[in-house]
Design a protein around this motif. Structure first.
Motif, PDB file in Angstrom:
ATOM      1  N   ARG A  38       0.642  -1.225  -0.039  1.00  0.00           N
ATOM      2  CA  ARG A  38       0.057  -0.141   0.069  1.00  0.00           C
ATOM      3  C   ARG A  38       0.882   1.224   0.116  1.00  0.00           C
ATOM      4  O   ARG A  38       0.569   2.298  -0.816  1.00  0.00           O
ATOM      5  N   ALA A  42       0.750   4.377  -2.858  1.00  0.00           N
ATOM      6  CA  ALA A  42       0.636   5.565  -2.605  1.00  0.00           C
ATOM      7  C   ALA A  42       1.915   6.395  -2.926  1.00  0.00           C
ATOM      8  O   ALA A  42       1.825   7.515  -3.708  1.00  0.00           O
ATOM      9  N   ARG A  43       3.059   5.778  -3.000  1.00  0.00           N
ATOM     10  CA  ARG A  43       4.081   6.403  -3.423  1.00  0.00           C
ATOM     11  C   ARG A  43       4.237   6.809  -4.870  1.00  0.00           C
ATOM     12  O   ARG A  43       4.672   7.848  -5.598  1.00  0.00           O
ATOM     13  N   ARG A  45       1.635   6.813  -6.694  1.00  0.00           N
ATOM     14  CA  ARG A  45       0.607   7.926  -7.213  1.00  0.00           C
ATOM     15  C   ARG A  45       0.953   9.146  -6.819  1.00  0.00           C
ATOM     16  O   ARG A  45       0.955  10.241  -7.592  1.00  0.00           O
TER      17      ARG A  45
END
Length: 217
Positions: A38, A42-43, A45
């Motif tokens: 996860r 997130a990184r 994006r």
């Protein structure tokens, strides 16, 4: 006279304890692995958003988006590109050092970069390998947190290099054909490190991370 006996641990009790510890370890590893995944998504994006800002700043200054894909030549030589589109070598070069590779005497007098600060440890080749001597600066890729190069295609080269298309039943397919029809596409191949790449265009799979809204992924 009372005799004291030290109660020993039976083999069955020991096996039960080991089983409980094993189950707890499996659960902990699963939770940790999921959280790491996860965090990487997130990184990814966040990096795509950062690239979008940098590309738009470049476009405002220079008057055009960076060229798509990757090649062995840099300006003022004729740019060469792979077909179908692969990687983001020219975008990386345009944002960090101008298309002639010289930020101090850039190809365009309107170039005001560098537009993006990127960790050199997260640069690599089209296969995700480490940089080697003899590699053209236009072959150097921005690598995503999963170790694969980002794919970048600007809208003028969707048809020639293969941008990701809207589904044929999409209401705007007949007029727009491609996602982000007037800007650019950025794609991370995601955790599995693969995506569909054909001469007809990118075909993202379910774990790809992109800079457009797609009902398929």
């Amino acid at each position: 006279m009372n005799k004291l006996f030290n109660k020993g641990v039976t083999l069955i009790e020991l096996m039960v304890v080991l089983l409980i510890v094993s189950l707890l370890s499996t659960i902990a590893v699963g939770v940790y692995t999921k959280e790491v995944l996860r965090a990487k998504v997130a990184r990814t994006r966040a990096e795509i958003r950062t690239m979008e800002v940098a590309i738009n700043r470049y476009q405002i200054d220079v008057g055009q988006f960076p060229p798509s894909s990757t090649g062995t030549a840099i300006a003022p030589s004729n740019l060469d590109q792979l077909t179908p589109a692969q990687g983001c070598g020219y975008m990386q070069l345009a944002l960090r050092g101008s298309l002639n590779g010289n930020m101090y005497t850039p190809l365009s007098t309107r170039w005001e970069g560098p537009y993006l600060d990127w960790d050199d440890n997260k640069l690599g080749t089209l296969t995700g390998g480490a940089l080697t001597t003899g590699l053209s600066r236009a072959q150097i890729q921005f690598l995503d947190p999963f170790g694969s190069p980002y794919y970048y295609i600007q809208y003028r080269e969707y048809s020639s290099l293969g941008g990701a298309r809207l589904p044929s039943d999409h209401p705007y397919y007949s007029t727009e054909t491609y996602y982000n029809p007037a800007t650019f596409q950025i794609l991370s191949q995601g955790p599995n490190g693969t995506t569909g790449v054909t001469v007809g265009g990118l075909i993202p799979d379910s774990d790809d991370i992109v800079n457009w809204e797609s009902p398929n992924i």
